[in-house]
Design a protein around this motif. Structure first.
Motif, PDB file in Angstrom:
ATOM      1  N   SER B  57     -44.148  45.147  21.727  1.00 38.52           N
ATOM      2  CA  SER B  57     -44.200  46.396  20.962  1.00 38.52           C
ATOM      3  C   SER B  57     -42.789  46.719  20.478  1.00 38.52           C
ATOM      4  CB  SER B  57     -44.690  47.550  21.858  1.00 38.52           C
ATOM      5  OG  SER B  57     -45.918  47.257  22.476  1.00 38.52           O
ATOM      6  N   GLU B  58     -42.303  45.963  19.503  1.00 40.70           N
ATOM      7  CA  GLU B  58     -40.893  46.122  19.103  1.00 40.70           C
ATOM      8  C   GLU B  58     -40.588  47.540  18.626  1.00 40.70           C
ATOM      9  OE1 GLU B  58     -42.718  43.509  18.339  1.00 40.70           O
ATOM     10  OE2 GLU B  58     -41.623  41.770  19.126  1.00 40.70           O
ATOM     11  N   ALA B  59     -41.492  48.110  17.813  1.00 44.03           N
ATOM     12  CA  ALA B  59     -41.251  49.481  17.344  1.00 44.03           C
ATOM     13  C   ALA B  59     -41.305  50.447  18.520  1.00 44.03           C
ATOM     14  CB  ALA B  59     -42.280  49.866  16.283  1.00 44.03           C
ATOM     15  N   GLY B  60     -42.274  50.240  19.405  1.00 43.68           N
ATOM     16  CA  GLY B  60     -42.458  51.145  20.536  1.00 43.68           C
ATOM     17  C   GLY B  60     -41.261  51.167  21.467  1.00 43.68           C
ATOM     18  N   GLY B  63     -38.152  52.541  19.842  1.00 47.55           N
ATOM     19  CA  GLY B  63     -38.270  54.004  19.811  1.00 47.55           C
ATOM     20  C   GLY B  63     -37.944  54.613  21.172  1.00 47.55           C
ATOM     21  N   LEU B  64     -38.480  54.030  22.220  1.00 48.85           N
ATOM     22  CA  LEU B  64     -38.173  54.518  23.571  1.00 48.85           C
ATOM     23  C   LEU B  64     -36.663  54.548  23.804  1.00 48.85           C
ATOM     24  CD1 LEU B  64     -41.186  54.352  24.460  1.00 48.85           C
ATOM     25  CD2 LEU B  64     -40.383  53.281  26.558  1.00 48.85           C
ATOM     26  N   ILE B  66     -34.326  54.745  21.616  1.00 49.30           N
ATOM     27  CA  ILE B  66     -33.707  55.803  20.800  1.00 49.30           C
ATOM     28  C   ILE B  66     -33.816  57.143  21.535  1.00 49.30           C
ATOM     29  CG2 ILE B  66     -33.877  57.094  18.631  1.00 49.30           C
ATOM     30  CD1 ILE B  66     -34.911  54.446  17.350  1.00 49.30           C
ATOM     31  N   GLY B  67     -34.990  57.429  22.072  1.00 48.30           N
ATOM     32  CA  GLY B  67     -35.179  58.671  22.830  1.00 48.30           C
ATOM     33  C   GLY B  67     -34.279  58.725  24.054  1.00 48.30           C
ATOM     34  N   ASP B  90     -38.525  50.697  10.815  1.00 52.07           N
ATOM     35  CA  ASP B  90     -38.686  52.144  10.613  1.00 52.07           C
ATOM     36  C   ASP B  90     -37.949  52.922  11.699  1.00 52.07           C
ATOM     37  OD1 ASP B  90     -39.934  54.543   9.436  1.00 52.07           O
ATOM     38  OD2 ASP B  90     -40.987  54.630  11.350  1.00 52.07           O
ATOM     39  N   GLN B  91     -38.019  52.429  12.921  1.00 53.88           N
ATOM     40  CA  GLN B  91     -37.292  53.082  14.010  1.00 53.88           C
ATOM     41  C   GLN B  91     -35.782  53.037  13.761  1.00 53.88           C
ATOM     42  OE1 GLN B  91     -38.307  54.868  16.608  1.00 53.88           O
ATOM     43  NE2 GLN B  91     -40.393  54.686  15.858  1.00 53.88           N
ATOM     44  N   ASN B  94     -35.192  54.779   9.647  1.00 51.38           N
ATOM     45  CA  ASN B  94     -35.644  56.158   9.417  1.00 51.38           C
ATOM     46  C   ASN B  94     -35.435  57.087  10.603  1.00 51.38           C
ATOM     47  OD1 ASN B  94     -36.491  56.199   6.736  1.00 51.38           O
ATOM     48  ND2 ASN B  94     -38.456  55.253   7.255  1.00 51.38           N
ATOM     49  N   HIS B  95     -35.100  56.522  11.732  1.00 46.91           N
ATOM     50  CA  HIS B  95     -34.890  57.372  12.911  1.00 46.91           C
ATOM     51  C   HIS B  95     -33.453  57.213  13.430  1.00 46.91           C
ATOM     52  CE1 HIS B  95     -39.271  57.154  12.533  1.00 46.91           C
ATOM     53  NE2 HIS B  95     -39.303  58.302  13.160  1.00 46.91           N
ATOM     54  N   PHE B  99     -30.341  60.087  12.627  1.00 49.44           N
ATOM     55  CA  PHE B  99     -30.316  61.286  13.478  1.00 49.44           C
ATOM     56  C   PHE B  99     -28.948  61.937  13.575  1.00 49.44           C
ATOM     57  CE2 PHE B  99     -34.344  60.270  16.208  1.00 49.44           C
ATOM     58  CZ  PHE B  99     -35.138  60.658  15.151  1.00 49.44           C
TER      59      PHE B  99
END
Lengths: 311, 349
Positions: B57-60, B63-64, B66-67, B90-91, B94-95, B99
């Motif tokens: 889950s590369e995006a997942g 994203g984790l 990043i958080g 996208d992570q 766009n994120h 930020f």
């Protein structure tokens, strides 16, 4: 965040009910003021209003403590204001002013203040919210994270990667799905197969489902779930079937006017909750909020634009 | 000397030891396997609970991370093949990359977010893996505002570059490792019989608060160079082989400029070399169209005007990478290609 939360236990039910009405009316008047003034050209870009969904943000975020974390989305004004955000700073952000929440860099969809974050890409912030929840857990904090999603967001694959990871690694997070039955102009029936709660069940994330616009139903359900998130350090979901009264952004509502009128009659969280207040109390709250919102708008309007020198 | 892989593995171990906020996330990282290319080998046994093997889950999991970075940790993400960066694009774009700038307007220092995230990934071909496991895709991320892109090489200390990135960055950072570089020996630039090196470390110019060095390399005892060759990552290894053969077999002397910071683009050491030689050849393993070399040539031309007498690019053909050995070798730039190009550029005027 709202300081009165620490005093929760000391408040009478009547005081709490008045607070909830105030918080919802504040969102309502903010959003109406945005839509009323948009044609004047005072705001940049576009906006996604929260009209009709006020009970969701207020019912959930009323329980948040100072150190807890909120992730929102493109329809973030209601979440931001319910979190305790400043109306003047939000107006100013939409107007591209230096006094805006992010100095005018983000505009309507891209906000950060204290522990509140939003972004304009559907679904992308959900794994980030899970990561934030896991970071708080790793730091040993007993803090919950809340992530707001819409029914349209459920079309994004990354959401399911995030749910899987949240369950696998037991992230202390509450997913709040606001199913307002329409994604921009596409009704939920054309976009969503199966059910919403089944999607959480597939990952063994316990979910509670409510079809209501009554803040007094949402409040205890959200409170109980958040307490489970904190004490069990595990994910939970709250699925709220709700209705938005306004267009997706501005003037792009394809639903018949009678449908909206009927929804406003039967599912307005303000009307439903106002019945619990005395007419005098309701009037006093509305007058105070009206004054606050109009002053906030005027102040933001008078504020200077962000300086190019600060880029 | 250790290999580049050893150097990077040691750096990850040091980062986990020196800062308890450091975590590593990625696919198949757990020992005894230790990651598809073994860069994380031994770490999950040594640091239980801090090396997290993820679902596919590369995006997942990006994203984790990043958080986690937003909330005060210093995560390191491994994307198993650089080709799969597109799944997390996208992570990243766009994120993560937005930020800090987007959220930090009009904020006092204490209320700003920072995003200390390192995403490591192996790129590159020459192993017959075919179109989706051999690419050099960093060109799609170069020039993204808010994202730092670094590429280690075998010169100097690739592990130190990674360690500094993990411990000191406050921005999201993409760390591009070439697969063939992993088994290359680290070159001690202070002890070389064949080459002379200079390091350009412009700390005041370094965005994330640490220096990404640029290495300047000449054949030891050679006359002044007449051409500047620039390349990064494993391509710098091939460029160095070409440089040596040009000197010994053709008596053509070139200066090799190897940046480790790709984006933001640091031009000073390269421009200084071009002032001496007036000729530029940029070599990259990515495709030729609209790539890193194009940016390097454009900036050189803007800065030097007529003082830049000749400039060319050498890059992969504008095709996907074929699996077949002879076809792949034809598509990617080789030592022979570099030598040929340098000869043409130095003999025709």
């Amino acid at each position: 965040m709202l300081p009165q939360k620490n005093l929760w236990a000391m408040k009478t039910m009547q005081q709490i009910e008045a607070e909830l009405y105030r918080a919802m009316f504040r969102i309502r008047r903010f959003e109406e003021t945005v839509l009323d003034n948009f044609p004047k050209g005072v705001f940049f870009g576009t906006t996604h209003t929260y009209l009709g969904q006020e009970a969701n943000a207020v019912g959930v975020l009323h329980h948040m403590n100072q150190d807890e974390v909120v992730f929102s989305n493109h329809r973030c004004h209601g979440h931001f204001l319910a979190y305790g955000g400043d109306a003047r700073a939000l107006f100013a952000e939409l107007m591209g002013k230096a006094s805006g929440v992010c100095g005018g860099r983000g505009g309507s969809q891209h906000l950060h203040w204290r522990n509140f974050y939003s972004n304009g890409v559907q679904g992308g912030i959900v794994p980030i919210a899970v990561g934030a929840a896991l970071a708080e857990k790793r730091k040993g904090a007993r803090a919950a994270t809340v992530a707001f999603l819409g029914d349209g967001t459920l079309g994004e694959g990354v959401v399911y990667e995030a749910l899987n990871l949240a369950a696998l690694w037991q992230a202390p997070i509450l997913f709040v799905v606001e199913n307002n039955h329409i994604a921009q102009t596409t009704p939920v029936e054309l976009a969503l197969a199966g059910g919403i709660s089944a999607r959480f069940a597939a990952f063994d994330i316990p979910a509670r489902e409510l079809d209501t616009s009554d803040v007094m139903e949402i409040l205890p359900a959200a409170g109980a779930l958040l307490e489970q998130v904190r004490t069990q350090s595990a994910p939970r979901a709250l699925i709220l079937h709700t209705w938005r009264f306004g267009p997706h952004s501005k003037g792009d509502d394809t639903r018949p006017a009678e449908t909206i009128a009927r929804l406003r009659q039967s599912r307005d969280p303000l009307t439903l909750h106002a019945a619990r207040l005395s007419p005098a109390e309701k009037e006093a709250i509305e007058a105070q909020v009206e004054d606050e919102i109009q002053r906030a708008y005027q102040q933001a309007f008078a504020d200077p634009y962000s300086s190019i020198a600060d880029l | 000397m250790p290999t580049v892989l050893d150097s990077l593995n040691t750096a990850l171990r040091q980062a986990l030891t020196q800062d308890e906020r450091v975590l590593i996330l990625g696919e198949d990282l757990l020992d005894p396997y230790g990651g598809a290319f073994k860069v994380t080998r031994g770490l999950s046994d040594a640091f239980p609970g801090r090396v997290l093997t993820t679902p596919i889950s590369e995006a997942g999991f990006t994203g984790l991370a990043i958080g986690m970075a937003l909330r005060g940790l210093r995560p390191v993400v491994e994307i198993m093949f650089g080709d799969f960066l597109t799944l997390a694009a996208d992570q990243i774009i766009n994120h993560a990359a937005k930020f800090r700038w987007m959220y930090n307007g009009n904020k006092p220092e204490t209320e700003r977010v920072s995003l200390p995230l390192v995403i490591r990934t192996p790129m590159g071909g020459r192993r017959g893996y075919g179109p989706t496991h051999s690419q050099t895709l960093e060109k799609h991320f170069l020039g993204t505002p808010g994202l730092v892109v670094l590429a280690p090489c075998a010169l100097g200390d690739p592990g130190q570059l990674l360690l500094d990135a993990i411990l000191f960055t406050n921005d999201p950072l993409l760390f591009v490792e070439n697969k063939l570089l992993y088994l290359a020996q680290v070159q001690d630039i202070t002890q070389s019989d064949d080459f002379e090196f200079r390091i350009h470390n412009d700390r005041t110019d370094a965005e994330p608060g640490f220096a990404a060095p640029t290495y300047l390399c000449r054949v030891r005892g050679a006359p002044p160079p007449t051409l500047t060759l620039t390349a990064y990552g494993y391509m710098a290894e091939l460029a160095q082989q070409a440089q040596r053969r040009l000197a010994y077999e053709h008596e053509v002397f070139v200066e090799l400029v190897v940046p480790t910071g790709l984006s933001p683009c640091k031009m000073h050491p390269l421009l200084a070399s071009l002032e001496r030689t007036g000729r530029l050849l940029a070599v990259e393993e990515g495709t030729r169209n609209l790539g890193w070399g194009a940016e390097i040539l454009a900036r050189s031309a803007e800065a030097l005007g007529a003082r830049l007498k000749r400039a060319r690019r050498l890059a992969a053909h504008d095709l996907p990478i074929p699996a077949s050995g002879p076809l792949e070798a034809h598509v990617l730039p080789s030592v022979e290609n570099i030598i040929q190009c340098c000869l043409e550029m130095t003999q025709s005027d």
